[in-house]
Write a protein that holds these residues in place. Sequence first.
Motif, PDB file in Angstrom:
ATOM      1  N   ALA A   1      -7.056   4.760  -4.754  1.00 51.77           N
ATOM      2  CA  ALA A   1      -7.372   3.538  -5.685  1.00 51.77           C
ATOM      3  C   ALA A   1      -7.994   3.814  -6.911  1.00 51.77           C
ATOM      4  CB  ALA A   1      -8.285   2.492  -5.068  1.00 51.77           C
TER       5      ALA A   1
ATOM      6  N   LEU B   1       2.337   2.044  -3.591  1.00 46.88           N
ATOM      7  CA  LEU B   1       1.093   2.551  -4.298  1.00 46.88           C
ATOM      8  C   LEU B   1       0.633   4.071  -4.058  1.00 46.88           C
ATOM      9  CD1 LEU B   1      -1.232  -0.547  -4.342  1.00 46.88           C
ATOM     10  CD2 LEU B   1       0.156   0.063  -6.452  1.00 46.88           C
TER      11      LEU B   1
ATOM     12  N   LEU C   1      -5.690   0.807   0.360  1.00 49.09           N
ATOM     13  CA  LEU C   1      -5.467   2.108  -0.111  1.00 49.09           C
ATOM     14  C   LEU C   1      -7.056   2.850   0.263  1.00 49.09           C
ATOM     15  CD1 LEU C   1      -3.950   1.782  -3.301  1.00 49.09           C
ATOM     16  CD2 LEU C   1      -2.855   2.786  -1.513  1.00 49.09           C
TER      17      LEU C   1
ATOM     18  N   LEU D   1      -7.166   1.596 -10.157  1.00 49.80           N
ATOM     19  CA  LEU D   1      -7.306   0.133  -9.804  1.00 49.80           C
ATOM     20  C   LEU D   1      -8.645  -0.377  -9.927  1.00 49.80           C
ATOM     21  CD1 LEU D   1      -5.208   0.122  -6.522  1.00 49.80           C
ATOM     22  CD2 LEU D   1      -4.434  -0.510  -8.633  1.00 49.80           C
TER      23      LEU D   1
ATOM     24  N   THR E   1     -13.705  -8.209  -2.045  1.00 48.24           N
ATOM     25  CA  THR E   1     -13.003  -7.916  -0.893  1.00 48.24           C
ATOM     26  C   THR E   1     -12.872  -8.640   0.168  1.00 48.24           C
ATOM     27  OG1 THR E   1     -13.558  -5.480  -1.427  1.00 48.24           O
ATOM     28  CG2 THR E   1     -13.125  -5.893   0.918  1.00 48.24           C
TER      29      THR E   1
ATOM     30  N   ARG F   1     -12.472  -1.492  -9.751  1.00 50.57           N
ATOM     31  CA  ARG F   1     -13.309  -1.523  -8.539  1.00 50.57           C
ATOM     32  C   ARG F   1     -13.327  -2.921  -7.849  1.00 50.57           C
ATOM     33  NH1 ARG F   1     -18.402   2.553  -9.339  1.00 50.57           N
ATOM     34  NH2 ARG F   1     -17.214   4.588  -9.774  1.00 50.57           N
ATOM     35  N   ARG F   2     -13.543  -2.765  -6.560  1.00 52.41           N
ATOM     36  CA  ARG F   2     -13.636  -4.117  -5.947  1.00 52.41           C
ATOM     37  C   ARG F   2     -14.896  -4.469  -5.422  1.00 52.41           C
ATOM     38  NH1 ARG F   2      -8.346  -5.218  -4.411  1.00 52.41           N
ATOM     39  NH2 ARG F   2      -9.053  -6.449  -2.444  1.00 52.41           N
TER      40      ARG F   2
ATOM     41  N   ALA G   1       0.659  -1.133  -0.159  1.00 49.27           N
ATOM     42  CA  ALA G   1      -0.005   0.157  -0.184  1.00 49.27           C
ATOM     43  C   ALA G   1       0.861   1.425   0.209  1.00 49.27           C
ATOM     44  CB  ALA G   1      -1.031   0.237   1.276  1.00 49.27           C
TER      45      ALA G   1
ATOM     46  N   ALA H   1      -3.394  -3.431  -2.091  1.00 44.46           N
ATOM     47  CA  ALA H   1      -4.332  -2.526  -2.762  1.00 44.46           C
ATOM     48  C   ALA H   1      -5.594  -2.177  -2.019  1.00 44.46           C
ATOM     49  CB  ALA H   1      -4.572  -3.046  -4.134  1.00 44.46           C
ATOM     50  N   ASP H   2      -6.157  -3.004  -1.261  1.00 43.48           N
ATOM     51  CA  ASP H   2      -7.263  -3.168  -0.664  1.00 43.48           C
ATOM     52  C   ASP H   2      -7.231  -2.156   0.457  1.00 43.48           C
ATOM     53  OD1 ASP H   2      -9.732  -4.238   0.394  1.00 43.48           O
ATOM     54  OD2 ASP H   2      -8.946  -5.057   1.956  1.00 43.48           O
TER      55      ASP H   2
ATOM     56  N   PRO I   1      -9.956   5.094  -0.724  1.00 44.87           N
ATOM     57  CA  PRO I   1     -11.005   4.878  -1.909  1.00 44.87           C
ATOM     58  C   PRO I   1     -10.358   5.921  -3.179  1.00 44.87           C
ATOM     59  CG  PRO I   1     -12.200   4.609  -0.318  1.00 44.87           C
ATOM     60  CD  PRO I   1     -11.026   5.140   0.300  1.00 44.87           C
TER      61      PRO I   1
END
Length: 297
Positions: free
Chosen positions: A250, A64, A245, A255, A263, A257-258, A61, A242-243, A247
């Motif tokens: 991201a 990124l 970060l 990145l 998730t 969309r999750r 993270a 990445a999760d 919003p």
Amino acid sequence: MRPRDLIRQRIQRQVYATVHGAGLDHTRYDRPPGDPGLFGPDSVVWLVHGDIPGMFTGGVAALLLQSLHPLAMAGVDQHSRYREDPIDRLNRTAGFVTVTSYGSTAEAEAAIERVRRVHDHVRGVAPDGRPYDAADPDLLRWVHVAETASFLAGYQRYARKPLTPDQQDRYFDEYALVAERLGATDVPRSVAEVRAHLRAVRPELAASEAALAAVEFLLTPGSLVQDRARGLAMRVLVAGGADLLPPWAAAELRLPRRSPLRTTADRAAVRALAAALRYGCEPSVVITAARARALAG
């Protein structure tokens, strides 16, 4: 040797090779007797930086998030070999955090001085025409805040017992020492100050072409390691990082969309991997040596 001991030994060997390469020198941690280092066993830094899953996901993270500063990313893009040898950068970053956290005072200070000397040569002009200098106090502050905020986010999500609000403030207050010795100024020392800094710097952040290229590289299977098992572990940790970060970050990095289901699955995968990493690497030989050193005499 029992099969389970062989499994633990293999996990530890793989983790240490990925994180430290050939750079794990135990003498940096086990002497001199009675030296607590920069922080000591009772510090929150020791708690946060000793949690492998939180540090792995937080480290991703951090990379990124740091890439969103165009000047910081220009320095990485123009002065590092992350494409040719991505593990080397991981080794150097992990080694620096480890020795400044757990090493003897002399070893920690020597590591800081080495980084300062490297920063003296990292300067240039970003693609947008602005000059950059890795020794710039503002840039050092940004890198530090992105790193510590990410490490804490990883710890809070994956540690066995998250920190209290007071402990979170202590973490930022303690590790600010390293940023200041590197040359950063006005370093945030609490959760509130870190959040305020992120809000203040956000208008300066944007995903440059170099940042988007770095993200694509990081998210490409097999770009970091060729070994199948380590490659799978890295994919899990990259997704977990990445999760972590915010919003907005991201979205800026484009990145995917999750979905809630994705998730949930990614976090479950990190927790499963975390159990294996802890099984193989706890108790940490570094922390064990550092604690014995600090408490000796």
